[in-house]
Design a protein around this motif. Structure first.
Motif, mmCIF file in Angstrom:
data_model
loop_
_atom_site.group_PDB
_atom_site.id
_atom_site.type_symbol
_atom_site.label_atom_id
_atom_site.label_comp_id
_atom_site.label_asym_id
_atom_site.label_seq_id
_atom_site.Cartn_x
_atom_site.Cartn_y
_atom_site.Cartn_z
ATOM 1 N N LEU A 179 13.165 -25.131 38.724
ATOM 2 C CA LEU A 179 13.380 -24.433 37.465
ATOM 3 C C LEU A 179 12.262 -23.423 37.193
ATOM 4 O O LEU A 179 12.521 -22.312 36.709
ATOM 5 C CB LEU A 179 13.484 -25.447 36.326
ATOM 6 C CG LEU A 179 14.708 -26.367 36.429
ATOM 7 C CD1 LEU A 179 14.556 -27.570 35.523
ATOM 8 C CD2 LEU A 179 15.984 -25.611 36.089
ATOM 9 N N CYS A 180 11.022 -23.787 37.537
ATOM 10 C CA CYS A 180 9.904 -22.848 37.373
ATOM 11 C C CYS A 180 10.046 -21.674 38.336
ATOM 12 O O CYS A 180 9.715 -20.532 37.978
ATOM 13 C CB CYS A 180 8.572 -23.569 37.603
ATOM 14 S SG CYS A 180 8.135 -24.734 36.305
ATOM 15 N N PHE A 181 10.517 -21.932 39.537
ATOM 16 C CA PHE A 181 10.755 -20.866 40.516
ATOM 17 C C PHE A 181 11.773 -19.866 39.968
ATOM 18 O O PHE A 181 11.573 -18.642 40.066
ATOM 19 C CB PHE A 181 11.248 -21.481 41.825
ATOM 20 C CG PHE A 181 11.652 -20.480 42.869
ATOM 21 C CD1 PHE A 181 10.695 -19.756 43.562
ATOM 22 C CD2 PHE A 181 12.994 -20.247 43.150
ATOM 23 C CE1 PHE A 181 11.070 -18.822 44.533
ATOM 24 C CE2 PHE A 181 13.372 -19.332 44.107
ATOM 25 C CZ PHE A 181 12.407 -18.609 44.796
ATOM 26 N N LEU A 182 12.831 -20.371 39.373
ATOM 27 C CA LEU A 182 13.835 -19.489 38.786
ATOM 28 C C LEU A 182 13.264 -18.718 37.595
ATOM 29 O O LEU A 182 13.406 -17.502 37.489
ATOM 30 C CB LEU A 182 15.056 -20.301 38.348
ATOM 31 C CG LEU A 182 15.884 -20.961 39.459
ATOM 32 C CD1 LEU A 182 16.939 -21.879 38.873
ATOM 33 C CD2 LEU A 182 16.539 -19.905 40.348
ATOM 34 N N ARG A 183 12.606 -19.432 36.673
ATOM 35 C CA ARG A 183 12.093 -18.814 35.435
ATOM 36 C C ARG A 183 11.014 -17.778 35.690
ATOM 37 O O ARG A 183 10.988 -16.701 35.069
ATOM 38 C CB ARG A 183 11.543 -19.917 34.499
ATOM 39 C CG ARG A 183 10.693 -19.389 33.346
ATOM 40 C CD ARG A 183 11.481 -19.187 32.070
ATOM 41 N NE ARG A 183 12.483 -18.173 32.091
ATOM 42 C CZ ARG A 183 12.253 -16.865 31.943
ATOM 43 N NH1 ARG A 183 11.015 -16.406 31.817
ATOM 44 N NH2 ARG A 183 13.244 -16.031 31.924
ATOM 45 N N LEU A 184 10.093 -18.076 36.640
ATOM 46 C CA LEU A 184 8.915 -17.232 36.833
ATOM 47 C C LEU A 184 9.081 -16.162 37.903
ATOM 48 O O LEU A 184 8.386 -15.149 37.869
ATOM 49 C CB LEU A 184 7.704 -18.104 37.171
ATOM 50 C CG LEU A 184 7.270 -19.107 36.101
ATOM 51 C CD1 LEU A 184 6.143 -19.993 36.627
ATOM 52 C CD2 LEU A 184 6.842 -18.400 34.820
ATOM 53 N N LEU A 185 9.977 -16.381 38.847
ATOM 54 C CA LEU A 185 10.119 -15.432 39.951
ATOM 55 C C LEU A 185 11.511 -14.811 40.042
ATOM 56 O O LEU A 185 11.644 -13.585 40.044
ATOM 57 C CB LEU A 185 9.776 -16.124 41.277
ATOM 58 C CG LEU A 185 8.328 -16.586 41.440
ATOM 59 C CD1 LEU A 185 8.143 -17.330 42.757
ATOM 60 C CD2 LEU A 185 7.362 -15.405 41.364
#
Length: 311
Positions: free
Chosen positions: A223-229
């Motif tokens: 989820l952080c990969f999607l949100r931040l990148l």
């Protein structure tokens, strides 16, 4: 490159502030319950002071056009994020908390002090473009998503501290009314507390969570990969399609602020919604904390790519 270095420096300063809050919690100087008062102060007092102060600068034709551009681009980005999340929701079977954490970034508490430090306080008024558009979405679409309600109250959409302070700021700017010197100085001084207070509260929140829990959830990394990148990269693609590389430098700087907001970690509002509706509080907290920690690496990279694409 200079802006990227300034951004790295500012994020590093913010993370030192987070470390202060973390240490205060671990030393039992402050508990999470105690920090909620600071959160309320930031939301209802400090952020409004920052926004009102931003509109006290000379309001020109260029400022008005830039603000309209910020509103339009922010509307496009929010709709785009909802569409993206609909697609990723089917691919990864995202629940309501995960969807809301992807759609809504921390466009206020993190981005406002960052813009002030990197670009200057004159640019804060363009942050209000993303903040007011996100506010409209988060209290309608976001609230429906988190609560299951079908008819959100319009009172929360328009009668909250962020929207009211922005509307007051716009009124003061259009009419040319300047606040009395003492009041203006007080508002300016209070506004400067935004970054320390927000980062301190984040540090207290992180300190209250077992670090193994924060770093041990594999799905949260996705989820952080999607949100931040992924989401910011797709915003760059969207901006390319919109042809912003042909716009004047001032407009590209305004859109840089919109892009900064779109690349921010997950919004703390989602954690508050999750707590209020007892819907995935732990997941919302983990996404918020981990994405905030990881943004020190992702946001400078995103700004570098933006500058390479749009100058």
């Amino acid at each position: 490159m200079d802006m990227m270095l300034l951004l790295i420096d500012q994020i590093a300063v913010m993370f030192v502030m987070i470390a202060f809050g973390f240490a205060a919690q671990k030393c039992k100087i402050m508990r999470v319950e105690d920090s909620r008062g600071l959160s309320s102060m930031a939301l209802y007092v400090i952020v409004p002071c920052v926004l009102i102060n931003a509109f006290q600068n000379p309001f020109t034709k260029d400022s008005a056009q830039g603000l309209l551009l910020a509103f339009g681009a922010s509307l496009a980005v929010n709709i785009f994020f909802i569409f993206l999340t609909w697609i990723f929701g089917k691919l990864f079977r995202l629940d309501a908390v995960e969807k809301a954490s992807l759609i809504y970034p921390n466009a206020g508490n993190l981005i406002v002090p960052m813009v002030a430090a990197v670009l200057g306080e004159n640019w804060i008024l363009y942050c209000s473009g993303y903040m007011i558009i996100q506010n409209l979405f988060i209290w309608t679409h976001g609230k429906i998503l988190m609560s299951g309600e079908k008819h959100p109250s319009m009172r929360y959409v328009f009668c909250n501290s962020i929207v009211l302070s922005i509307l007051l700021g716009i009124f003061l700017a259009i009419t040319g009314v300047q606040l009395p010197g003492v009041l203006q100085q007080a508002i300016d001084t209070v506004g400067k507390a935004l970054a320390p207070v927000c980062m301190f509260v984040t540090g207290v929140t992180i300190g209250s969570m077992p670090l193994g829990q924060v770093f041990g959830q594999k799905r949260v990394y996705l989820l952080c990969f999607l949100r931040l990148l992924v989401y910011p990269l797709l915003v760059i693609v969207l901006f390319c399609i919109m042809g912003i590389q042909t716009l004047p430098l001032l407009d590209r700087q305004v859109l840089l602020i919109v892009f900064l907001a779109s690349a921010a970690p997950s919004a703390s509002n989602i954690v508050q919604f999750a707590q209020y509706y007892r819907n995935g509080e732990e997941t919302a907290g983990l996404i918020n904390v981990l994405s905030t920690l990881l943004c020190i690496f992702s946001m400078p990279l995103m700004i570098y790519l933006y500058q390479q694409m749009f100058g």
